[in-house]
Design a protein around this motif. Structure first.
Motif, PDB file in Angstrom:
ATOM      1  N   ALA A 241      -8.927  -9.413   1.429  1.00  0.00           N
ATOM      2  CA  ALA A 241      -8.107  -8.245   1.135  1.00  0.00           C
ATOM      3  C   ALA A 241      -8.470  -7.576  -0.183  1.00  0.00           C
ATOM      4  O   ALA A 241      -8.166  -6.390  -0.387  1.00  0.00           O
ATOM      5  N   ASN A 250      -6.754  -4.342  10.765  1.00  0.00           N
ATOM      6  CA  ASN A 250      -5.455  -4.889  10.439  1.00  0.00           C
ATOM      7  C   ASN A 250      -4.487  -4.855  11.629  1.00  0.00           C
ATOM      8  O   ASN A 250      -3.910  -3.817  11.964  1.00  0.00           O
ATOM      9  N   GLY A 283      -0.419 -12.419  10.617  1.00  0.00           N
ATOM     10  CA  GLY A 283      -0.908 -12.806   9.301  1.00  0.00           C
ATOM     11  C   GLY A 283      -1.063 -14.289   9.081  1.00  0.00           C
ATOM     12  O   GLY A 283      -0.394 -15.114   9.709  1.00  0.00           O
ATOM     13  N   THR A 284      -1.972 -14.622   8.153  1.00  0.00           N
ATOM     14  CA  THR A 284      -2.231 -16.018   7.800  1.00  0.00           C
ATOM     15  C   THR A 284      -2.128 -16.270   6.299  1.00  0.00           C
ATOM     16  O   THR A 284      -1.938 -17.404   5.882  1.00  0.00           O
ATOM     17  N   GLY A 285      -2.281 -15.238   5.497  1.00  0.00           N
ATOM     18  CA  GLY A 285      -2.225 -15.416   4.047  1.00  0.00           C
ATOM     19  C   GLY A 285      -2.180 -14.073   3.349  1.00  0.00           C
ATOM     20  O   GLY A 285      -2.639 -13.060   3.885  1.00  0.00           O
ATOM     21  N   ARG A 286      -1.643 -14.075   2.105  1.00  0.00           N
ATOM     22  CA  ARG A 286      -1.446 -12.808   1.394  1.00  0.00           C
ATOM     23  C   ARG A 286      -2.752 -12.103   1.037  1.00  0.00           C
ATOM     24  O   ARG A 286      -2.765 -10.904   0.797  1.00  0.00           O
ATOM     25  N   ASN A 287      -3.857 -12.837   0.978  1.00  0.00           N
ATOM     26  CA  ASN A 287      -5.125 -12.224   0.587  1.00  0.00           C
ATOM     27  C   ASN A 287      -6.083 -12.066   1.759  1.00  0.00           C
ATOM     28  O   ASN A 287      -7.297 -11.957   1.573  1.00  0.00           O
TER      29      ASN A 287
END
Length: 433
Positions: A241, A250, A283-287
């Motif tokens: 990201a 996305n 989603g899997t992670g914030r980044n």
């Protein structure tokens, strides 16, 4: 009335059937113990019993669980007392049809009883009657929170009553024990297997709905909303990201955009419409640019045509969301039902029976306000020239349907069996019996 006396003689048995099913609830398409127990009782009563592919068209099944879940639930059903030979006949498909043939020419009368439970944890305190009296769910995360345990018990009680009344009848009776009503997933597959293609009359009921101490009947229930249940999966491309956001596709943004726009579908001037996105997972992670997203939604309409309008609009928005973010996607129809209205002749008959047996609380017409896939059976029977009715047996309830404290007054079980049996006496009456 003769059948009221018969019902009274087996009332305790009907209640025990209900409590047994309540102890061992099973969700849609996993009702192996339930189906096995029902089949065994019907066989003992002398019914011809059909199972598996004989009563369910596998290609028409909506929302079927994974094979591993099916295998695990079959194994559990055996441990909980189901006959392995009966389960083998099912071949992974739940649902049962019991047939009683009088041997005399006459009409075919079909009854439907839904048998699945709801994925809700049951309350565990002594203010909840099933827990206090020792028949609450033994399966975590699943309970009979909509009365289908009662429906299955009503069907078995009716089966016994009808065997005693058989000399008075002509034609045939079909008792349909339907899986997967929750999420409106089960009826279509049984209809497409042809289980009501020969039916001249079709009857279904639902127990509960009362907020007072009254026991009664909603004699002509209509107003079912047609509905479609859709599961959507978007597939994009994950990427860093911060370093390379331009390389990602996305799926989360697509799902969020679609969810908002689905709720912006214009209502229709011809009648009530509904849309709801109940699940959005991504989603899997914030980044990480999310490469997967799932939406679970439903549309509804006061008529089948209005629901088709909503579904068509929804599919266009789903497709547009994929195009906006350059994603692949799939749509799976996880359930559905059409609208339907009962026949006035049968509605008048059930009201008349109610008055004759002393039911004081009789509603001419009630509206469920939701959806019910018994409408598939009704529509098939009616389009082939038969008559159909769906009605409510109103009993006091402890809490709303689908809540962890749901329970109903068991007096309604005997009333429902009596009403169904009296309908059989009128519709299948043998001359000079």
């Amino acid at each position: 009335m003769e059948n009221k006396t018969i019902v009274s003689s087996i009332e305790d048995k009907i209640i025990e059937y209900r409590r047994d099913f309540h102890r061992y609830p099973e969700p849609g398409w996993l009702e192996f113990r339930t189906s096995g127990k029902i089949a065994a009782i019907l066989m003992k009563l002398g019914y011809e019993v059909k199972l598996g592919h004989e009563v369910v068209k596998k290609e028409a099944v909506m929302g079927r669980p994974h094979d591993e879940d099916i295998a695990n639930n079959v194994e559990r059903a055996v441990k909980e007392g189901a006959d392995p030979e009966i389960l083998k006949r099912m071949d992974g498909l739940t649902g049962v049809v019991g047939i009683m043939d009088t041997g005399r020419p006459g009409p075919v009368l079909a009854y439907r009883f839904d048998i699945d439970a709801v994925e809700v944890d049951e309350a565990k305190d002594y203010n909840h009657k099933p827990y206090k009296e020792g028949f609450s769910s033994t399966h975590p995360g699943v309970m009979h929170a909509c009365g289908h345990d009662g429906h299955a018990a009503i069907g078995l009680g009716l089966a016994e009553v009808l065997t005693r009344l058989k000399p008075e009848f002509t034609g045939r009776v079909k008792l349909i024990f339907q899986p997967a009503e929750e999420g409106v997933r089960g009826a279509r597959a049984m209809v497409e297997a042809g289980v009501v293609d020969d039916a001249d009359y079709f009857l279904a009921l639902h127990i509960g709905f009362g907020n007072s101490g009254d026991i009664g009947i909603a004699a002509r229930t209509g107003g079912f909303l047609a509905t479609s249940k859709l599961d959507v999966e978007y597939r994009g491309r994950a990427s860093h990201a911060g370093a390379t956001p331009q390389e990602g596709k996305n799926a989360l943004l697509a799902a969020a955009t679609v969810a908002l726009n689905l709720h912006a579908i214009a209502p229709h001037s011809d009648g009530a419409t509904r849309v709801n996105v109940g699940v959005l997972q991504a989603g899997t992670g914030r980044n990480v640019i999310p490469d997967r997203a799932v939406i679970k939604l439903e549309t509804r309409g006061a008529t089948t045509a209005l629901n088709d309008y909503m579904k068509k609009k929804a599919l266009k928005i789903i497709e547009a969301g994929a195009a906006m973010y350059d994603l692949d996607y799939t749509v799976n129809e996880a359930g559905g039902a059409m609208s339907a209205e009962g026949d006035e002749e049968l509605a008048s008959m059930i009201k008349s029976i109610g008055r004759e047996i002393g039911v004081e609380h009789i509603i001419d017409k009630g509206s469920v306000g939701g959806s019910e896939d018994a409408t598939y059976f009704m529509e098939r029977v009616q389009t082939r020239g038969g008559k159909a009715l769906y009605y409510q047996v109103i009993t006091p309830i402890a809490a709303d349907h689908h809540s962890s404290r749901f329970d109903f007054d068991e007096r309604g079980l005997s009333l429902a069996v009596t009403l169904h049996a009296e309908m059989a006496k009128r519709l299948l009456k043998r001359a000079h019996a």
